[in-house]
Design an enzyme around this catalytic site. Sequence first.
Site, short mmCIF file in Angstrom:
data_model
loop_
_atom_site.label_atom_id
_atom_site.label_comp_id
_atom_site.label_asym_id
_atom_site.label_seq_id
_atom_site.Cartn_x
_atom_site.Cartn_y
_atom_site.Cartn_z
N HIS A 78 0.89 -1.25 0.25
CA HIS A 78 -0.01 -0.06 -0.13
C HIS A 78 0.76 1.15 0.00
O HIS A 78 0.67 2.11 -0.79
CB HIS A 78 -0.93 0.16 1.19
CG HIS A 78 -0.36 0.33 2.40
ND1 HIS A 78 0.37 -0.68 3.21
CD2 HIS A 78 -0.37 1.30 3.38
CE1 HIS A 78 0.70 -0.23 4.37
NE2 HIS A 78 0.31 1.09 4.36
N TYR A 79 2.09 1.14 0.78
CA TYR A 79 2.92 2.14 0.61
C TYR A 79 3.45 2.61 -0.55
O TYR A 79 3.64 3.83 -0.98
CB TYR A 79 4.01 1.99 1.95
CG TYR A 79 5.14 2.96 1.87
CD1 TYR A 79 4.94 4.26 2.52
CD2 TYR A 79 6.39 2.66 1.43
CE1 TYR A 79 6.09 5.11 2.37
CE2 TYR A 79 7.54 3.73 1.49
CZ TYR A 79 7.29 4.62 2.00
OH TYR A 79 8.44 5.67 2.05
N LEU A 80 3.98 1.66 -1.16
CA LEU A 80 4.57 1.76 -2.62
C LEU A 80 3.82 1.97 -3.77
O LEU A 80 4.06 2.80 -4.63
CB LEU A 80 5.58 0.53 -3.07
CG LEU A 80 6.90 0.21 -2.12
CD1 LEU A 80 7.23 -1.00 -2.44
CD2 LEU A 80 7.59 1.31 -2.13
N LYS B 79 3.13 5.69 -3.40
CA LYS B 79 4.42 6.50 -3.61
C LYS B 79 4.28 6.56 -5.23
O LYS B 79 4.64 7.27 -6.26
CB LYS B 79 5.58 5.78 -3.27
CG LYS B 79 5.86 6.07 -2.03
CD LYS B 79 6.19 7.61 -1.45
CE LYS B 79 6.73 7.65 -0.27
NZ LYS B 79 6.72 9.44 0.10
#
Length: 212
Positions: A125-127, A130
């Site tokens: 989810h973070y990547l 980004k």
Amino acid sequence: MRVLIAGANGKIGQHLVRQMAGSQHSARAMVRNPEQAKTMEELGAAETVVADLEQDCSHALKDCDAVVFTAGSGPHTGPDKTIDVDQNGAIRLIDAAEAAGVKRFLMVSSMRADAPGKAPEKLHHYLRAKQKADEHLRASSLDFTLVRPGPLTNDPGTGRVELRPRLDRTGSIPREDVAAVLLATLDADNTVHQTFDLLSGDDGIAESLVSL
């Protein structure tokens, strides 16, 4: 240049504010909490502005020449907060910079942001957030540079790095060195419209940027 540092109270941001105080550039430290202004002043910020990436923050860009986006919810927060800050907050600031005529925009992204599915599941989810912010920046009219460090540490900076459009190895890098690379990138015209991965290495920062 007068540089807006989004996420100035974060760990990379604080290093950058301090380093910029000794450079030809001046830092406008963007913080969410007015109580953080004293810390920014002590670090050497020329000025502090209170703004929230989850809301309209266009006022923070007044009379700025460049933006460095170092803000982030971190890879351990839930998907909702990551989308709010790392994705939508970044996109909101990119659009505001375009509208304000601020051309230079440096984004702290992450290695593997172009292939979130290949990273450990807890980072997906973070990547993905980004990746969407990076794509929006590339599609903008801004003179952007995407800086993609690997895993970050709080070790003292060494000033020795390896940066390439893509690094196919593992490693880490001190946050202090990431800040130093960001500061040097502001003056490196050859980094405009470039994306590069960043890890600790054996080369000096200036020579590494020139070799891109």
